[in-house]
Design an enzyme around this catalytic site. Structure first.
Site, short mmCIF file in Angstrom:
data_model
loop_
_atom_site.label_atom_id
_atom_site.label_comp_id
_atom_site.label_asym_id
_atom_site.label_seq_id
_atom_site.Cartn_x
_atom_site.Cartn_y
_atom_site.Cartn_z
N LYS A 88 -21.00 -19.38 53.35
CA LYS A 88 -21.10 -20.64 53.79
C LYS A 88 -19.70 -21.06 54.29
CE LYS A 88 -23.14 -25.21 52.38
NZ LYS A 88 -23.50 -25.97 51.21
N SER A 110 -28.52 -28.17 47.61
CA SER A 110 -28.27 -27.40 48.80
C SER A 110 -28.28 -25.81 48.95
CB SER A 110 -26.68 -27.92 49.16
OG SER A 110 -26.94 -29.25 49.68
N SER A 125 -27.89 -28.57 52.34
CA SER A 125 -26.80 -28.23 53.36
C SER A 125 -26.54 -26.79 53.86
CB SER A 125 -25.67 -29.08 52.99
OG SER A 125 -25.06 -28.44 51.93
#
Lengths: 482, 93
Positions: A79, A177, A153
């Site tokens: 990420k 997330s 997210s």
């Protein structure tokens, strides 16, 4: 040779160890898959195909000498909120468009000295959002239905794993997330106990909540990746000095005798009927597999979302103060330093980041601090007490991961409150700092539903064992999409 | 109701520039969010201690030992404006 992309991470690792494939072949396969599907999905902000091949070659070279960890053989997606040495790290924000970190985040360094990385995955700006639509680099699309969001997210990481653009990914979870995008994309997402994985090199959002976690094809991969990244780190004063057990040792032991409580407050009419149905079916399956299943109440769960949406913005308003155009990132020139700060932050931050900075600054400002922030911190204490009582009676708690399946792109972008509601099932565990995992439980409206299992602090071994049993019950299966 | 003047004040505390459109929209959005979280104030928690860290860690210390870290050249590499060994900024007003 069977397509490497259809294997789990542990399956691929075993294949390479047996000498039937190389890490370089694996990296080539992932690069090819990214090439094939990422134009449609936009899972990545930055891809690193040459770096992956170069590092894969070096891991292959080390293999005959021994000492290579099983996880190092499997290329990973990271990420874009985790610092990566020499590879641009944007956090999905314009303010870090040209930022190249000087070191690897500790979690990644634990994975390997030179991690074989496919690329940096897309995300909501600074990890604030539940759909990956708040990215300065465009939305990511759900591999199950490209008209829908992948969740957020960590939506880029979830989509990449679901599409087979790599075997596994690192995500981060502040209020769901990792778990919610895992649920919406039909993969496994684990938020470990707060402090289990070092936050050093993770660009902070809510420092008392942020956790780095595995996003994987199955529960065994989740255990293997947690094994790789967990551990105490003197560079993060909030990391826990607690021994890391062998997470794979008891994975297949089943749930015989385990006490499982379904959380009443997270099974009410705020949750879509189809999602509740899948959750109940998995709970019933666990009972059939030998668990004692009952109902449990977390009375303050009704206040968890509200407390979260004070605490998280308060912390982020403080954490994002570091983006001031002085030491790194964007600078918009101006005559005086204050005007430079204002213009840099006006141009660099997107709408949701600005909204949360404003909300947090307001909640912390003189006259409002006690009414909002201090009160929210007390609610947090009550939620922790609720969990403590629940764990006196049960070993594992069960709920849906998110209130709905994947929704359409654009459906909630004009309504921040509707978007925040996506987090109702996820935030109680975040506030309490307990570990929680989302496992694909089945389909509703032909889209994946995640079932959440929660354990007590530092009981990831038992949590993974229960998750493995839930996975067997659900029999969801994994194959790359589309 | 959060007025435009309050929005400007909070933005200035946060050193955050907002466009005129953003200022107009922000008040209503913050109102809606604050309304929805208002219900935590109905709980009587006068005797409940606050939680800042879920593991209740406090005052974590480590030995104060020097060790090699980034050189100043490396640390300055990502800076928008570096002069000699320093981060350069516009005039402090």
């Amino acid at each position: 040779m069977e397509d490497l992309l259809n294997l789990t991470a542990h399956g691929l690792s075993e294949r390479i160890t047996a000498g039937d494939a190389s890490v370089r072949e694996a990296a080539e396969a992932a690069n090819g898959r990214v090439e094939e599907v990422d134009g449609d999905l936009n899972s990545f902000v930055t891809t690193t195909p040459e770096l992956a091949l170069e590092r894969a070659g070096r891991v292959d070279g080390r293999l005959p000498g021994g000492g290579v960890k099983p996880w190092e053989l499997v290329p990973i997606v990271v990420k874009d909120v985790l610092s990566t040495r020499g590879v641009r790290t944007t956090c999905g924000s314009k303010i870090l468009e040209d930022f190249t970190p000087l070191y690897d985040a500790s979690a990644l360094a634990n994975f390997g000295e030179e991690p074989v990385m496919v690329g940096k995955s897309n995300m909501d700006e600074f990890a604030m959002g539940s759909s990956t639509e708040n990215s300065a680099y465009g939305p990511t699309r759900n591999p199950w239905d490209t008209g829908r969001v992948p969740g957020g997210s960590s939506g880029g990481s979830a989509a990449a794993v679901a599409a087979g653009e790599g075997w596994w990914a690192l995500g981060t979870d502040t209020g769901g997330s990792v778990r919610q995008p895992a649920a919406l994309c039909g993969i496994v997402g684990l938020k470990p106990t707060y402090g289990r994985v070092s936050r050093y090199g993770l660009i902070s959002f809510g420092s008392s909540l942020d956790c780095i976690g595995p996003m994987t094809r199955d529960v065994k991969d989740s255990a293997l990746l947690l094994q790789a990244i967990a551990g105490h780190d003197p560079r993060d004063s909030t990391s826990a000095n607690v021994e890391v057990p062998d997470y794979l040792a008891n994975l297949e032991d089943g749930v015989e005798g385990l006490r499982v409580g379904v959380v009443t407050e997270l099974m009410d009419e705020r949750i879509d009927a189809g999602v509740r149905e899948v959750t109940s079916r998995v709970a019933t399956g666990l009972e059939a597999a030998g668990a004692e299943v009952g109902e449990v109440s977390l009375p303050h769960a009704y206040y968890a979302l509200e407390a979260y949406y004070i605490i998280a913005p308060a912390e982020v308003s403080s954490n994002l103060a570091r983006f001031d155009g002085v030491r790194y990132g964007l600078r918009v020139p101006a005559d005086g330093v204050h005007e430079m700060y204002r213009r840099t932050r006006e141009r660099g931050f997107g709408a949701e980041a600005k909204r949360r900075i404003m909300l947090g600054t307001y909640a912390l400002s003189s006259g409002y601090y006690d009414a909002y922030y201090a009160q929210a911190q007390k609610v947090r204490t009550k939620i922790i007490e609720d969990f403590r009582k629940a764990y006196a009676r049960y070993d594992i708690l069960v709920s849906p991961t998110s209130p709905s399946v994947a929704f359409e792109i654009g459906a909630k972008t004009d309504d921040p409150l509707a978007m925040y509601l996506q987090d109702i099932c996820a935030v109680p565990a975040s506030l309490a700092g307990v570990p929680a995992i989302s496992v694909p439980g089945g389909l509703s409206e032909s889209l994946p539903v995640g079932v959440q299992l929660m354990g007590d602090h530092f009981t990831e071994g038992m949590l993974l064992r229960a998750a493995r049993a839930a996975e067997r019950v659900a029999d969801f299966g994994f194959s790359p999409r589309p | 109701m959060i007025s435009e003047e309050q929005v400007r004040h909070v933005a200035s505390l946060a050193r955050l520039g907002l466009t005129e459109d953003e200022i107009r929209e922000m008040g209503g959005q913050l109102d809606a969010i604050l309304d929805s979280i208002e219900k935590i104030r109905e709980l009587d928690l006068a005797d409940t201690p606050p939680t800042a860290n879920p593991l209740n860690l406090s005052n974590v210390l480590r030995p104060d030992e020097s060790r090699p870290e980034l050189t100043s050249e490396e640390a300055l590499a990502p800076a928008p404006d570096a002069v000699d060994d320093l981060f350069a900024v516009p005039r402090i007003d």
